[in-house]
Design an enzyme around this catalytic site. Structure first.
Site, PDB file in Angstrom:
ATOM      1  N   ASN A 210       0.931  -1.633  -0.135  1.00  0.00           N
ATOM      2  CA  ASN A 210      -0.311   0.595   0.182  1.00  0.00           C
ATOM      3  C   ASN A 210       1.309   1.380  -0.433  1.00  0.00           C
ATOM      4  O   ASN A 210       1.784   1.027  -0.154  1.00  0.00           O
ATOM      5  CB  ASN A 210      -0.985   0.133   0.805  1.00  0.00           C
ATOM      6  CG  ASN A 210       0.263  -0.066   2.186  1.00  0.00           C
ATOM      7  OD1 ASN A 210       0.424   1.197   2.805  1.00  0.00           O
ATOM      8  ND2 ASN A 210      -0.606  -1.171   3.568  1.00  0.00           N
ATOM      9  N   GLY A 273       0.387   1.553  16.744  1.00  0.00           N
ATOM     10  CA  GLY A 273       0.381   0.845  15.754  1.00  0.00           C
ATOM     11  C   GLY A 273      -0.202   1.347  14.447  1.00  0.00           C
ATOM     12  O   GLY A 273      -1.320   2.351  13.787  1.00  0.00           O
ATOM     13  N   ASP A 279      -3.988  -6.216   5.054  1.00  0.00           N
ATOM     14  CA  ASP A 279      -5.301  -7.342   5.379  1.00  0.00           C
ATOM     15  C   ASP A 279      -5.787  -8.262   5.209  1.00  0.00           C
ATOM     16  O   ASP A 279      -5.355  -9.653   6.308  1.00  0.00           O
ATOM     17  CB  ASP A 279      -6.893  -6.152   5.678  1.00  0.00           C
ATOM     18  CG  ASP A 279      -6.391  -5.211   6.531  1.00  0.00           C
ATOM     19  OD1 ASP A 279      -6.315  -5.075   7.584  1.00  0.00           O
ATOM     20  OD2 ASP A 279      -7.048  -4.103   5.909  1.00  0.00           O
ATOM     21  N   LYS A 289       8.156 -17.303 -10.499  1.00  0.00           N
ATOM     22  CA  LYS A 289       6.967 -16.456 -11.463  1.00  0.00           C
ATOM     23  C   LYS A 289       5.787 -16.873 -12.193  1.00  0.00           C
ATOM     24  O   LYS A 289       6.506 -17.708 -12.982  1.00  0.00           O
ATOM     25  CB  LYS A 289       7.921 -15.564 -12.704  1.00  0.00           C
ATOM     26  CG  LYS A 289       7.016 -14.079 -12.950  1.00  0.00           C
ATOM     27  CD  LYS A 289       8.688 -12.884 -13.501  1.00  0.00           C
ATOM     28  CE  LYS A 289       7.233 -12.375 -13.920  1.00  0.00           C
ATOM     29  NZ  LYS A 289       8.391 -11.446 -15.411  1.00  0.00           N
ATOM     30  N   PRO A 305      -2.646 -11.275  10.464  1.00  0.00           N
ATOM     31  CA  PRO A 305      -2.959 -11.846  11.380  1.00  0.00           C
ATOM     32  C   PRO A 305      -3.356  -9.969  12.246  1.00  0.00           C
ATOM     33  O   PRO A 305      -2.789  -9.025  11.459  1.00  0.00           O
ATOM     34  CB  PRO A 305      -1.430 -12.264  12.704  1.00  0.00           C
ATOM     35  CG  PRO A 305      -0.882 -12.104  11.497  1.00  0.00           C
ATOM     36  CD  PRO A 305      -1.206 -12.448   9.864  1.00  0.00           C
ATOM     37  N   LYS A 337     -13.662   0.322  15.307  1.00  0.00           N
ATOM     38  CA  LYS A 337     -11.960   0.019  15.872  1.00  0.00           C
ATOM     39  C   LYS A 337     -11.504  -0.025  17.216  1.00  0.00           C
ATOM     40  O   LYS A 337     -11.438  -0.140  17.759  1.00  0.00           O
ATOM     41  CB  LYS A 337     -10.967   0.177  15.075  1.00  0.00           C
ATOM     42  CG  LYS A 337     -11.443  -0.087  13.002  1.00  0.00           C
ATOM     43  CD  LYS A 337     -10.188   0.771  12.290  1.00  0.00           C
ATOM     44  CE  LYS A 337     -11.071   0.006  11.053  1.00  0.00           C
ATOM     45  NZ  LYS A 337      -9.571   1.336  10.276  1.00  0.00           N
ATOM     46  N   LYS A 341     -11.354  -3.028  18.909  1.00  0.00           N
ATOM     47  CA  LYS A 341      -9.821  -4.455  18.957  1.00  0.00           C
ATOM     48  C   LYS A 341      -9.408  -3.719  20.169  1.00  0.00           C
ATOM     49  O   LYS A 341      -8.315  -4.124  20.633  1.00  0.00           O
ATOM     50  CB  LYS A 341      -8.994  -3.188  18.497  1.00  0.00           C
ATOM     51  CG  LYS A 341      -9.132  -3.761  16.483  1.00  0.00           C
ATOM     52  CD  LYS A 341      -8.193  -2.807  15.853  1.00  0.00           C
ATOM     53  CE  LYS A 341      -8.799  -3.129  14.311  1.00  0.00           C
ATOM     54  NZ  LYS A 341      -7.435  -3.564  13.204  1.00  0.00           N
TER      55      LYS A 341
END
Ligand code: PMT
Length: 405
Positions: A210, A273, A279, A289, A305, A337, A341
């Protein structure tokens, strides 16, 4: 404001165009109560005169290692011992290289090598020179030795290019220098921070990742270190040097990040974090390849995880701060969240805004906890991180007091 009262600062000026900002810096430091002496390199005198710096500091400027009169008044060893901190501003690529390699071939490098006080370096150079592998390696050497880098700033440069390499503005620099003398609020506290993206391999040449640059998480780690914490930074591939005084652990995948966090959490009291952990990862990683034969293909993904959630389940439980990167319904999604969490705090950022969030030098945060929230408006990530660490400090120490009473 007068956090530099009675502090003795030696300002080292090296030879770059940004030397024109040094007199202003000296003025700002004196306004904050510091006693300032100046040492210039020979190259610095090509850009600015010693007389200007003498006028603003109120003391004769030192420039020559072999000046008998100056040495008789205060020898270079004495000068190194006199200073509570040495601030090299601007520090050119050449001076940073000389410092990293322990050169002592002029007064400023000799004083820097001799001092036992804190050494603060404010780089200023062309953006390509700053990005050069040699400069970054030198910065990393210095950071590992505890030398604090202040900046550089990013933006238009005297050479007409745009990018990181500008000297921080004198008032920002003076505030950052004053910050080095603040009581270390987190002294004795162990903190683990995650930063950067993760890379989830698909085959030996491809991966899922990302846009995270790591800048936000690195700034948070640095701000904790400035506040006296013992910091471990677990970073995905970010290509940034280790912040001063921070132990850097480099990882690639979410699973490696989870393992590294787990290995460093024993005895840690705070976890932040800031990493953009993937994800999902490929269910199967091809050993060769993948060939372009099929017209279409699909990739089976499985969940990685959740590092943050698993840290929040630990016993003893540390103070746990998450980040939320959202493109819609910032507060609602961040609150979900925070609750799902079981976090103590969450710093939400809207990553759909241009010039903020991912990759950028700046960000804005909405910080939420069970009983309150605070807005940290758009600012450079370094400043924002310091404010976030302040907020974390307020909640963390309040929680500790409540638990111990
Ligand atoms: O790196 P920069 O370019 O400076 O950009 C900064 C940033 C936008 C990456 C940063 O400010 C940020 O928002 N980091 C969190 C990004 C993210 O993954 O957000 P999320 O909402 O998807 O995840 C929520 C939280 O769970 C995060 O604290 C994340 O680290 C954590 N998480 C997510 C997945 C997972 N498998 N494990 C986790 O620990």
């Amino acid at each position: 404001m007068n956090t530099l009262a009675q502090k003795k600062l030696l300002v080292g000026v090296t030879g770059g165009i940004a030397a024109y900002k040094s007199p202003e810096l000296v003025r700002r430091l004196r306004e904050r109560g510091a006693d300032v002496r100046v040492v210039m390199t020979a190259a610095a005198r090509e850009f600015i005169t010693p007389l200007t710096l003498q006028a603003v500091s109120g003391w004769p400027v030192r420039a020559d290692l072999f000046d008998p009169a100056a040495e008789a008044a205060m020898g270079h060893i004495e000068l190194a011992r006199w200073a509570d901190a040495i601030v090299v501003a601007p520090a050119t690529a050449d001076f940073i290289a000389r410092l990293a390699h322990g050169r002592a071939d002029d007064l400023l490098s000799t004083v820097c090598l001799t001092t036992r006080s804190r050494l603060l370096v404010a780089p200023a150079m062309n953006q390509q020179m700053w990005a050069a592998a040699a400069t970054q390696a030198n910065v990393e050497i210095l950071s590992r030795r505890g030398v604090r880098m202040l900046g550089p700033d990013a933006g238009p440069q005297a050479c007409g290019e745009v990018g990181p390499g500008r000297l921080l503005e004198p008032d920002v620099l003076a505030a950052a220098i004053a910050g080095q003398f603040r009581a270390p609020r987190f002294a004795g506290v162990r903190v683990v921070v995650t930063a950067g993206p993760t890379r989830e391999p698909i085959d030996p040449v491809r991966y899922i990742t990302n846009r995270s640059s790591g800048k936000m998480g690195y700034a948070v780690a640095e701000a904790f270190a400035e506040a006296g914490a013992e910091v471990t930074l677990v970073s995905g591939p970010a290509g940034l040097p280790a912040p001063s005084g921070v132990a850097l652990v480099r990882v690639e995948t979410a699973e490696e990040m989870a393992a590294a966090v787990c290995a460093h959490m024993d005895g840690a009291q705070v976890f932040v974090g800031a990493a953009a952990v993937a994800d999902y990862r490929a269910a199967e990683v091809a050993s060769q390849k993948i060939k372009k034969t099929a017209e279409a293909m699909s990739l089976a993904l499985i969940k990685t995880p959740d590092i943050l959630a698993s840290v929040a389940r630990r016993t003893p439980r540390p103070f746990v701060v998450g980040f939320a990167a959202e493109t819609e319904q910032l507060i609602e999604n961040a609150r979900k969240k925070l609750e799902s969490k079981h976090l103590d705090m969450i710093a939400a950022n809207d990553v759909s805004l241009t010039g903020l969030g991912f990759e950028s030098e700046r960000n804005a945060l909405q910080v939420i906890w069970k009983t309150g929230e605070a807005s940290l408006p758009a600012a450079r990530k370094g400043e924002l991180a310091r404010d976030l660490v302040e907020l974390i400090g307020e909640r963390y120490f309040e929680k500790n007091r409540a638990e111990n009473s």
